[in-house]
Write a protein that holds these residues in place. Structure first.
Motif, PDB file in Angstrom:
ATOM      1  N   TYR A 158      22.943   6.223 -32.468  1.00 51.07           N
ATOM      2  CA  TYR A 158      21.863   7.000 -33.094  1.00 51.07           C
ATOM      3  C   TYR A 158      21.595   6.571 -34.519  1.00 51.07           C
ATOM      4  CZ  TYR A 158      25.339   9.982 -35.499  1.00 51.07           C
ATOM      5  OH  TYR A 158      26.356  10.462 -36.286  1.00 51.07           O
ATOM      6  N   ASP A 163      13.859   3.804 -32.480  1.00 50.59           N
ATOM      7  CA  ASP A 163      13.035   4.807 -31.802  1.00 50.59           C
ATOM      8  C   ASP A 163      13.905   5.511 -30.765  1.00 50.59           C
ATOM      9  OD1 ASP A 163      11.297   6.340 -30.316  1.00 50.59           O
ATOM     10  OD2 ASP A 163       9.722   4.811 -30.252  1.00 50.59           O
ATOM     11  N   ASP A 165      13.586   8.392 -29.325  1.00 49.14           N
ATOM     12  CA  ASP A 165      12.870   8.975 -28.195  1.00 49.14           C
ATOM     13  C   ASP A 165      12.664   7.939 -27.091  1.00 49.14           C
ATOM     14  OD1 ASP A 165      12.068  10.979 -30.407  1.00 49.14           O
ATOM     15  OD2 ASP A 165      11.319  11.884 -28.561  1.00 49.14           O
ATOM     16  N   ARG A 169      14.312   7.831 -23.396  1.00 46.05           N
ATOM     17  CA  ARG A 169      13.457   7.814 -22.194  1.00 46.05           C
ATOM     18  C   ARG A 169      13.835   6.645 -21.294  1.00 46.05           C
ATOM     19  NH1 ARG A 169       9.373   9.390 -25.594  1.00 46.05           N
ATOM     20  NH2 ARG A 169       8.633   7.255 -25.891  1.00 46.05           N
ATOM     21  N   THR A 186      18.812  13.773 -35.720  1.00 45.40           N
ATOM     22  CA  THR A 186      17.716  13.039 -35.057  1.00 45.40           C
ATOM     23  C   THR A 186      17.980  12.771 -33.574  1.00 45.40           C
ATOM     24  OG1 THR A 186      18.713  10.987 -35.834  1.00 45.40           O
ATOM     25  CG2 THR A 186      16.938  11.912 -37.169  1.00 45.40           C
ATOM     26  N   ASP A 189      17.195  15.956 -31.838  1.00 46.37           N
ATOM     27  CA  ASP A 189      15.741  16.137 -31.768  1.00 46.37           C
ATOM     28  C   ASP A 189      15.174  15.344 -30.594  1.00 46.37           C
ATOM     29  OD1 ASP A 189      15.978  17.563 -34.119  1.00 46.37           O
ATOM     30  OD2 ASP A 189      15.367  15.886 -35.392  1.00 46.37           O
ATOM     31  N   ALA A 190      15.597  14.081 -30.493  1.00 48.51           N
ATOM     32  CA  ALA A 190      15.073  13.219 -29.434  1.00 48.51           C
ATOM     33  C   ALA A 190      15.493  13.736 -28.068  1.00 48.51           C
ATOM     34  CB  ALA A 190      15.559  11.782 -29.639  1.00 48.51           C
ATOM     35  N   ARG A 193      13.452  16.730 -27.037  1.00 49.35           N
ATOM     36  CA  ARG A 193      12.085  16.372 -26.616  1.00 49.35           C
ATOM     37  C   ARG A 193      12.062  15.799 -25.215  1.00 49.35           C
ATOM     38  NH1 ARG A 193      10.680  15.078 -32.504  1.00 49.35           N
ATOM     39  NH2 ARG A 193      12.071  13.312 -32.291  1.00 49.35           N
ATOM     40  N   ASN A 194      13.215  15.375 -24.725  1.00 54.31           N
ATOM     41  CA  ASN A 194      13.273  14.761 -23.395  1.00 54.31           C
ATOM     42  C   ASN A 194      13.937  15.650 -22.350  1.00 54.31           C
ATOM     43  OD1 ASN A 194      12.266  11.800 -23.363  1.00 54.31           O
ATOM     44  ND2 ASN A 194      13.325  11.992 -25.314  1.00 54.31           N
TER      45      ASN A 194
END
Lengths: 294, 294
Positions: A158, A163, A165, A169, A186, A189-190, A193-194
């Protein structure tokens, strides 16, 4: 066994606002204490360095009290009973408890426990068969997760990934059903979001934030939990203390059969503890970080 | 009852990046449609304006599809069957469904339901006895919370209060055990900082963030969930759809006995819907916001 008159210990002398420095600690010489009735004297073999200890350096309410200035730093140890005034422990017993950063320590509280050296090397009593291992065991709740998932399909750095995210993914093309959070910031956070619908988030710790001087800012993502019906739950391993016995036997079997793997990083000498701890918070260690004494 | 040839409806013509403007909507004249087999024609009496509708104006994946450009805005309505080709509904029935911002609408989907006018005024079918009421009922899970707590001990204006943390501490001197989040943002940050050990957070919505152009930044507070063993869970009211019947009867009784209070803000005329919706997101309404038609 000859017991010296004095030993070395590490005390906290300053509360760092951000990353700790070696000057926040002092390695000092002190008399080896005498056990009273109901106590034992433990010669420490391994001292465990863990991220939570950064929290104890803050003068702030937490689920545990802070270390006072001038007091011995808190930390789990595994060692050998060298004097006993306690009916339940005899000289030679290997024991484990949170007795602090020191070469000799008095034990005898309710959390002092005997370590079975036939289960695995005694250093694991602070690692895979101690608090960190129990945390991993009880955090995902389902043993299948530990068994099946800890073969690790992918690994992201990390700090290096540009990137997160996109990297997540790619690693999880079908989204994330269970996120075990030990890092915060961070990468979390990523991950959030997933998340998939009805995903679960086990909140265990957030090492990336422990040196933060104030609450670090990030996107407000709780709103995304609504539509996705996410459940997030914080926990502390001691909430499951009454189940440690069976968990350790189970994990001991998994270690014997090779199903469960662990790795240790060992530093020699108590005077190396402060620098090793600073490195721990920087992510410099690979395995469970231990300080070997004496 | 005489049915006109045309009626008015509100369509979405532009996706606003931030706060919607009236020009993002168009009030247009359209033919009153004819019900086909299995359908009814509904004359809308009340149109419900709700914060979630802001989410449908975005071209982004959510738990529901976005409204297409040129399509009628989505929204719950309560109205009267004026033509029926559906065996289960007759002319004169009061019905409720998400039929959109328009004066006449075709109904007949699985979510079309009859409203019992003896239970409470029919406007409540979009409010305290509709989706918002069901959301409040199932969100805290325990009816005792709805019964005992909705006498409200204190009220804070999160837009006016300068120090939300201090105001919350004053209002909740013993900390917060249950936080029902409909707002998000700064008030939620303050609430999360004041949670008690083993607190529970029901994540229902975050109206303060719906006009945000990007994920708004705030302090990362998930880390505090660890030590406090907080459980946070997102939910959507439709997850509990199979329990609406008993819930509505229970809440109808509470309304009759005065245990449950509600308030409505009523705007007249469908052309007022866009402006009223903009005001909703600004918090200008006090009670459940409805548009009365015809």
């Amino acid at each position: 066994m000859s017991i010296p008159k004095t030993h070395r210990r590490v005390v906290l002398v300053r509360r760092p606002p951000g990353e700790p420095a070696e000057s926040d600690f002092r390695v000092e010489e002190a008399p080896v204490p005498e056990p009273k009735h109901g106590e034992v004297l433990v010669k420490v073999h391994y001292l465990s360095l863990d991220p939570y200890q950064r929290g104890r350096m803050r003068d702030a309410a937490s689920y545990a009290s802070p270390v006072g200035l001038g007091e011995v730093m808190t930390g789990g140890v595994v060692g050998e009973v060298v004097k006993s005034e306690h009916a339940g422990f005899k000289v030679g017993d290997i024991v484990e408890d949170r007795l602090g950063w020191q070469e000799y320590a008095i034990g005898g509280g309710p959390s002092l426990r005997k370590v079975d050296p036939s289960l695995a090397p005694i250093s694991t009593a602070n690692g895979v068969l101690g608090m960190p291992g129990m945390t991993a065991y009880f955090g995902p709740k389902k043993c299948a997760f530990v068994k099946d998932e800890l073969g690790f399909d992918a690994c992201l750095d990390y700090k290096a990934e540009k990137d997160l995210d996109a990297a997540l993914r790619a690693a999880c093309p079908n989204g994330i059903d269970v996120y075990f959070d030990n890092v915060g910031g961070t990468i979390t956070d990523a991950a959030l979001r997933n998340l998939n619908f009805f995903a679960r988030v086990a909140l265990c710790g957030s090492i990336s934030q422990y040196n933060a001087t104030a609450a670090e800012m990030g996107p407000r993502l709780l709103g995304t939990f609504v539509g996705k019906r996410v459940t997030a739950r914080g926990f502390i391993v001691t909430d499951f203390a009454q189940h440690y016995g069976p968990a350790m036997r189970q994990m001991g079997e998994w270690i014997s059969s090779g199903k469960l793997k662990y790795r240790e990083d060992i530093v020699d000498g108590i005077d190396k503890a402060p620098r090793a701890f600073i490195g721990l918070l920087r992510g410099e260690n690979f395995g469970k970080l231990l300080v070997r004494l004496g």
